[in-house]
Design a protein around this motif. Structure first.
Motif, mmCIF file in Angstrom:
data_model
loop_
_atom_site.group_PDB
_atom_site.id
_atom_site.type_symbol
_atom_site.label_atom_id
_atom_site.label_comp_id
_atom_site.label_asym_id
_atom_site.label_seq_id
_atom_site.Cartn_x
_atom_site.Cartn_y
_atom_site.Cartn_z
ATOM 1 N N SER A 119 0.804 -1.212 0.000
ATOM 2 C CA SER A 119 0.000 0.000 0.000
ATOM 3 C C SER A 119 0.844 1.272 0.000
ATOM 4 N N ASN A 120 2.150 1.125 0.029
ATOM 5 C CA ASN A 120 3.038 2.276 0.068
ATOM 6 C C ASN A 120 2.977 3.052 -1.241
ATOM 7 N N PRO A 121 2.685 4.351 -1.203
ATOM 8 C CA PRO A 121 2.602 5.136 -2.442
ATOM 9 C C PRO A 121 3.923 5.224 -3.189
ATOM 10 N N LEU A 122 5.036 4.916 -2.523
ATOM 11 C CA LEU A 122 6.337 4.980 -3.189
ATOM 12 C C LEU A 122 6.623 3.766 -4.062
ATOM 13 N N ASN A 123 5.775 2.765 -3.991
ATOM 14 C CA ASN A 123 6.040 1.524 -4.723
ATOM 15 C C ASN A 123 6.041 1.681 -6.232
ATOM 16 N N GLN A 124 5.483 2.768 -6.746
ATOM 17 C CA GLN A 124 5.481 2.982 -8.184
ATOM 18 C C GLN A 124 6.844 3.450 -8.697
ATOM 19 N N GLY A 125 7.737 3.807 -7.778
ATOM 20 C CA GLY A 125 9.093 4.203 -8.170
ATOM 21 C C GLY A 125 9.217 5.623 -8.666
ATOM 22 N N ASN A 126 8.167 6.445 -8.479
ATOM 23 C CA ASN A 126 8.208 7.809 -9.001
ATOM 24 C C ASN A 126 7.905 8.843 -7.927
ATOM 25 N N GLY A 127 8.065 8.472 -6.650
ATOM 26 C CA GLY A 127 7.714 9.375 -5.562
ATOM 27 C C GLY A 127 8.707 10.510 -5.375
ATOM 28 N N ILE A 128 8.242 11.552 -4.682
ATOM 29 C CA ILE A 128 9.090 12.671 -4.268
ATOM 30 C C ILE A 128 9.227 12.560 -2.756
ATOM 31 N N VAL A 132 9.593 24.107 5.320
ATOM 32 C CA VAL A 132 9.350 22.691 5.038
ATOM 33 C C VAL A 132 8.006 22.522 4.338
ATOM 34 N N THR A 133 6.988 23.170 4.875
ATOM 35 C CA THR A 133 5.663 23.088 4.268
ATOM 36 C C THR A 133 5.671 23.627 2.852
ATOM 37 N N CYS A 134 6.392 24.728 2.639
ATOM 38 C CA CYS A 134 6.490 25.308 1.301
ATOM 39 C C CYS A 134 7.169 24.340 0.335
ATOM 40 N N ALA A 135 8.232 23.684 0.796
ATOM 41 C CA ALA A 135 8.933 22.726 -0.053
ATOM 42 C C ALA A 135 8.005 21.598 -0.484
ATOM 43 N N VAL A 136 7.239 21.053 0.471
ATOM 44 C CA VAL A 136 6.319 19.953 0.163
ATOM 45 C C VAL A 136 5.189 20.438 -0.738
ATOM 46 N N GLU A 137 4.622 21.599 -0.422
ATOM 47 C CA GLU A 137 3.524 22.126 -1.237
ATOM 48 C C GLU A 137 3.969 22.392 -2.671
ATOM 49 N N SER A 138 5.127 23.022 -2.835
ATOM 50 C CA SER A 138 5.596 23.340 -4.188
ATOM 51 C C SER A 138 5.824 22.062 -4.986
ATOM 52 N N ALA A 139 6.359 21.017 -4.342
ATOM 53 C CA ALA A 139 6.567 19.740 -5.033
ATOM 54 C C ALA A 139 5.237 19.106 -5.408
ATOM 55 N N ALA A 140 4.250 19.204 -4.518
ATOM 56 C CA ALA A 140 2.933 18.636 -4.809
ATOM 57 C C ALA A 140 2.292 19.324 -6.009
ATOM 58 N N ARG A 141 2.554 20.603 -6.183
ATOM 59 C CA ARG A 141 2.025 21.347 -7.330
ATOM 60 C C ARG A 141 2.791 21.009 -8.613
ATOM 61 N N VAL A 142 4.087 20.886 -8.507
ATOM 62 C CA VAL A 142 4.917 20.611 -9.682
ATOM 63 C C VAL A 142 4.748 19.174 -10.164
ATOM 64 N N TYR A 143 4.536 18.252 -9.223
ATOM 65 C CA TYR A 143 4.393 16.825 -9.556
ATOM 66 C C TYR A 143 3.003 16.327 -9.138
ATOM 67 N N PRO A 144 1.925 16.827 -9.744
ATOM 68 C CA PRO A 144 0.565 16.489 -9.290
ATOM 69 C C PRO A 144 0.200 15.021 -9.461
ATOM 70 N N ASP A 145 0.871 14.315 -10.382
ATOM 71 C CA ASP A 145 0.550 12.907 -10.634
ATOM 72 C C ASP A 145 1.505 11.950 -9.928
ATOM 73 N N ARG A 146 2.327 12.474 -9.021
ATOM 74 C CA ARG A 146 3.288 11.646 -8.312
ATOM 75 C C ARG A 146 3.099 11.814 -6.812
ATOM 76 N N PRO A 147 3.293 10.749 -6.033
ATOM 77 C CA PRO A 147 3.155 10.866 -4.584
ATOM 78 C C PRO A 147 4.294 11.696 -3.997
ATOM 79 N N VAL A 148 3.954 12.597 -3.092
ATOM 80 C CA VAL A 148 4.927 13.426 -2.392
ATOM 81 C C VAL A 148 4.871 13.022 -0.925
#
Length: 337
Positions: free
Chosen positions: A48-57, A72-88
């Motif tokens: 069930s780990n979201p990182l299992n697809q091999g494309n996580g941030i 820290v929150t800004c770093a995570v938020e910006s990554a979530a916006r830049v990589y919307p189809d990948r688990p952060v």
């Protein structure tokens, strides 16, 4: 008087009791295995780990705090916006246990700037589990964190290697704000022509470069020398793939199967000018050739402790507004109500 019929009945009853006991034992064992702490942890890091697809941030918080800074929150938020189809995924040492969807919802609720992002996950960082099945486990089991001068940094150096080895994807420091997606899979981010950072790196699962890094980590361990297990380590191993890597312009370089990203990709503002993040610029710098920006928070945290002040018109405020607006609005609310 015990008849033959009664004997058969008693024997049958004993067999039935034994069978019931065996079934109970098996079912009870299964219950313990499924719901024990060890098993639930493995569930998170298993199917069930979201990182299992091999494309996580991947981000790490090894300070042991329960509420990360706004950077820290800004770093995570910006990554979530830049990589919307990948688990952060943010791993936090301060979290004791996050083993269910309900736990995940409760944790996310503590970070209002991140709660709207379905691709953001926050897990507890369990180092022994992270290091298991890697060369780093033997080191971890014998090292004494209380005697380590740079334990927060050294443990983070080890964790990022183990996680990228196991799951692949991209690791970034929690003081990197993302601008746009890195277009290559296996990469290191240069600070200069002669030095690689370990603040941003990406690899496919089980890449031999990361395995060599972990072996060197243990073999040449020196906890009293900052960077020995971090930037200096990846720079040493990179030299095994290509001895010459001189940047002449904005190009990236290839070292075998590894892309050595130009310093402008993450380190356009170098350590010597880190204070400029908190200055007002007449003309804002151009980051068109950058995938993100490293904020050198270690320097700020130790020496000066400058903060983002809404309305100050500093470079950092402009970057917050553009790349992590939720964090910026939360910061404004905290300061001004």
């Amino acid at each position: 008087m015990i008849t033959k019929t009664n004997t058969i009945r008693i024997f049958g009853l004993l067999l039935l009791m034994i069978a019931i006991g065996y079934i109970y034992k098996e079912s009870n064992t299964s219950f313990v295995d499924i719901y024990s702490k060890e098993s639930t942890n493995l569930t998170i890091l298993g199917s069930s780990n979201p990182l299992n697809q091999g494309n996580g941030i991947i981000f790490l918080e090894t300070m042991g705090v329960l509420t990360p800074t706004h950077l820290v929150t800004c770093a995570v938020e910006s990554a979530a916006r830049v990589y919307p189809d990948r688990p952060v995924v943010l791993f936090m040492k301060g979290l004791v246990n996050v083993t269910s969807e309900d736990d995940q919802k409760k944790v996310r609720a503590r970070f209002p700037a991140l709660s709207s992002f379905e691709n953001v996950y926050i897990f507890s960082l369990k180092m022994e589990e992270v290091f298991r099945d890697t060369p780093l486990l033997s080191w971890y089991l014998k090292v004494d964190p209380k005697l380590e001068r740079y334990w927060t940094h050294v443990s983070a150096d080890g964790c990022r290697l183990a996680l990228i080895w196991k799951y692949g994807g991209i690791y970034m420091d929690t003081d990197i704000i993302s601008f746009k997606a890195v277009p290559v899979k296996n990469f290191l981010a240069a600070e200069s022509s002669s030095h690689s950072s370990n603040g941003a790196l990406g690899f496919s699962p089980h890449h031999d470069f990361i395995w060599k890094c972990m072996e060197d980590f243990v073999r040449n361990y020196n906890g009293n020398f900052w960077g020995q297990q971090g930037p200096l380590l990846v720079t040493r191993i990179l030299a095994q793939y290509c001895s010459q890597h001189n940047f002449k312009a904005l190009e990236d370089l290839m070292c075998g199967s590894i892309t050595f990203l130009n310093p402008v990709r993450f380190y356009k503002l170098q350590l010597a000018v880190w204070r400029k993040f908190f200055e007002v610029w007449k003309v804002l710098p151009d980051f068109n050739d950058s995938y993100g920006l490293h904020f050198w928070n270690k320097k700020n945290h130790v020496n000066v402790k400058k903060f983002v002040i809404p309305g100050s018109n500093t470079l950092t405020e402009h970057l917050y507004k553009q790349y992590c607006p939720n964090t910026y609005e939360t910061l404004k609310l905290k300061i001004y109500g």
